[in-house]
Design an enzyme around this catalytic site. Structure first.
Site, PDB file in Angstrom:
ATOM      1  N   GLU A  39     -10.437 -15.249  -2.448  1.00 41.64           N
ATOM      2  CA  GLU A  39     -11.742 -14.938  -1.855  1.00 41.64           C
ATOM      3  C   GLU A  39     -12.529 -16.221  -1.588  1.00 41.64           C
ATOM      4  OE1 GLU A  39     -12.747 -12.119  -4.881  1.00 41.64           O
ATOM      5  OE2 GLU A  39     -11.271 -10.729  -4.050  1.00 41.64           O
ATOM      6  N   SER A  89      -4.521  -5.249  -7.365  1.00 40.90           N
ATOM      7  CA  SER A  89      -4.463  -3.796  -7.585  1.00 40.90           C
ATOM      8  C   SER A  89      -3.736  -3.404  -8.875  1.00 40.90           C
ATOM      9  CB  SER A  89      -3.844  -3.088  -6.378  1.00 40.90           C
ATOM     10  OG  SER A  89      -4.674  -3.259  -5.241  1.00 40.90           O
ATOM     11  N   GLU A 109      -1.469 -13.909  -6.820  1.00 39.68           N
ATOM     12  CA  GLU A 109      -2.249 -12.793  -6.288  1.00 39.68           C
ATOM     13  C   GLU A 109      -2.023 -12.692  -4.785  1.00 39.68           C
ATOM     14  OE1 GLU A 109      -5.793 -11.633  -8.864  1.00 39.68           O
ATOM     15  OE2 GLU A 109      -6.479 -13.273  -7.623  1.00 39.68           O
ATOM     16  N   HIS A 138      -9.329 -18.933  -6.143  1.00 37.01           N
ATOM     17  CA  HIS A 138      -9.169 -17.510  -5.834  1.00 37.01           C
ATOM     18  C   HIS A 138      -9.159 -17.334  -4.312  1.00 37.01           C
ATOM     19  CE1 HIS A 138      -9.744 -13.236  -5.580  1.00 37.01           C
ATOM     20  NE2 HIS A 138      -9.417 -13.162  -6.859  1.00 37.01           N
ATOM     21  N   ASN A 157     -11.387 -10.189 -14.061  1.00 36.71           N
ATOM     22  CA  ASN A 157     -12.198 -10.961 -13.110  1.00 36.71           C
ATOM     23  C   ASN A 157     -13.242 -10.012 -12.533  1.00 36.71           C
ATOM     24  OD1 ASN A 157     -13.317 -12.515 -11.121  1.00 36.71           O
ATOM     25  ND2 ASN A 157     -11.489 -12.549  -9.808  1.00 36.71           N
ATOM     26  N   TRP A 158     -14.462 -10.166 -13.007  1.00 34.66           N
ATOM     27  CA  TRP A 158     -15.532  -9.277 -12.521  1.00 34.66           C
ATOM     28  C   TRP A 158     -15.920  -9.580 -11.086  1.00 34.66           C
ATOM     29  CZ3 TRP A 158     -19.598  -9.867 -17.051  1.00 34.66           C
ATOM     30  CH2 TRP A 158     -19.102  -9.236 -18.192  1.00 34.66           C
ATOM     31  N   LYS A 159     -15.526 -10.747 -10.572  1.00 29.88           N
ATOM     32  CA  LYS A 159     -15.968 -11.206  -9.255  1.00 29.88           C
ATOM     33  C   LYS A 159     -17.508 -11.221  -9.227  1.00 29.88           C
ATOM     34  CE  LYS A 159     -11.647  -9.611  -7.413  1.00 29.88           C
ATOM     35  NZ  LYS A 159     -10.869  -9.178  -6.265  1.00 29.88           N
ATOM     36  N   GLY A 189      -7.582  -5.588  -4.147  1.00 28.45           N
ATOM     37  CA  GLY A 189      -8.611  -4.601  -3.819  1.00 28.45           C
ATOM     38  C   GLY A 189      -8.169  -3.524  -2.842  1.00 28.45           C
ATOM     39  N   GLY A 238      -9.049  -7.160 -11.281  1.00 30.56           N
ATOM     40  CA  GLY A 238     -10.368  -7.113 -10.660  1.00 30.56           C
ATOM     41  C   GLY A 238     -11.045  -5.773 -10.911  1.00 30.56           C
ATOM     42  N   GLY A 239     -10.938  -4.884  -9.928  1.00 24.53           N
ATOM     43  CA  GLY A 239     -11.647  -3.608  -9.968  1.00 24.53           C
ATOM     44  C   GLY A 239     -11.455  -2.826 -11.270  1.00 24.53           C
TER      45      GLY A 239
END
Ligand code: 13P
Length: 250
Positions: free
Chosen positions: A96, A210, A166, A94, A8-10, A172, A231-232
Site C-alpha cells: 500500500e 486475505s 504479500e 508494504h 496489521n491494523w493499517k 483485502g 490485515g482485516g
C-alpha cells in the site's frame, strides 16, 4: 524457528480504540509457541503501550519509519522515536505504501537498515501485482524486491529481519493465494536468504493476503510458511485471538 503472526491494523484505530483493542486482546487465551505482534498507527503507539504495560504479548510494532535519525523531514518518524515506545519491529515496504506513496526498493532497504541500527526487527513486505503474476513474473519480481531490501542487513541476533510475502492481488480481496503457490514463492525467498546469510539464519518468511480464521491453519501447516501477516481479520481482538489459537495445533 518460532512462528510469528502479526496483526496489521493499517489506518485503523486512533488512541482510544487502540487502547481498547489491546485490553480486549490481553484477555484472550493465546498459544505459547507463537510470537504475536501488532503493527499500530504511530499516533496510537503511546495508548497501545500504556494498555499493554510491561506485558510481552502482543509485541508492538510500527507500520512505517524513515531512514534518518532526525532533521528537516516534515511528517516523518525516525526509528529512534519509535524505539522510545519499546517497539520490537516495524513493517517496511508494504504494497500500500509502494502503490500510494511511491516507496521504492531503495527506500525500503534504507528503512530496514535504519531499523536494525536502532534495535528493531524490520518486517519487509514484498509481493507481485496481479498483472505481474499473469505475465509469469512472480518469482522475478519477488526475488528482486527481497535482494534489494536485504542489502547491508544483518541476518541474526535480536534484529533479525522478517520477510512477509504479500501478493498484492490477494490483499483485502478475500481471495488468498493458495498455500501451494505461496510455498513456491517462500522457497525462492529462502534460497536468497541461505545464499546471503548461510544455513544458520533465522529469518522467518510469513504470508499475508486475505488470511482469516478459515485458512490460517492451512497456511501455518505448510512447509516453508513461518507465520502470517493479517490485515482485516485482525481488527476484532476476539477474532484475532481465535485466529491465533487456530494457527497452532492444540
Ligand atoms: P488482508 O488480511 O486484509 O488481506 O491484508 C493483508 C495485509 O496487507 C497485511 O499487511
Amino acid at each position: 524457528m518460532r512462528k510469528f503472526i502479526i496483526a496489521n491494523w493499517k489506518m485503523h484505530y486512533g488512541p482510544i480504540k487502540a487502547g481498547a483493542w489491546i485490553r480486549a486482546f490481553r484477555r484472550e487465551r493465546l498459544p505459547k509457541d507463537l510470537d504475536i505482534g501488532v503493527a499500530v498507527p504511530h499516533v496510537s503507539l503511546a495508548a497501545a503501550r500504556a494498555s499493554l504495560g510491561r506485558a510481552g504479548v502482543p509485541l508492538l510494532g510500527g507500520q512505517n519509519t524513515f531512514w534518518m535519525a532526525e532533521g528537516a523531514f516534515t511528517g516523518e518518524t525516525s526509528p529512534a522515536m519509535l524505539k522510545e515506545f519499546g517497539l520490537d519491529f516495524c513493517l517496511v515496504g508494504h504494497s500500500e505504501r509502494r502503490i500510494h506513496l511511491g516507496e521504492t526498493d531503495e527506500m525500503v532497504n534504507k528503512k530496514a537498515i535504519a531499523l536494525q541500527k536502532a534495535g528493531m526487527r524490520p518486517v519487509i513486505c514484498v509481493g507481485e501485482t496481479e498483472l505481474q503474476r499473469k505475465k509469469g513474473e512472480t518469482l522475478k519480481v519477488v526475488r528482486a524486491q527481497v535482494t534489494a531490501a536485504l542489502s547491508g542487513l544483518k541476518g541474526d541476533g535480536a534484529v533479525v529481519p522478517v520477510i512477509a510475502y504479500e501478493p498484492v492481488w490477494a490483499i483485502g480481496t478475500g481471495k488468498p493465494c493458495t498455500s501451494q503457490d505461496a510455498k513456491v514463492v517462500h522457497e525462492a525467498i529462502r534460497e536468497i536468504l541461505v545464499k546471503k546469510f548461510g544455513k544458520a539464519m533465522e529469518v522467518p518468511i510469513i504470508y499475508g493476503g486475505s488470511v482469516d480464521l478459515r485458512n490460517i491453519a492451512e497456511f501455518m501447516s505448510t512447509t516453508g510458511i513461518d507465520g502470517a501477516l493479517v490485515g482485516g481479520a485482525s481488527l476484532d481482538p476476539r477474532g484475532f485471538g481465535l485466529l491465533c489459537r487456530a494457527a497452532v495445533p492444540a
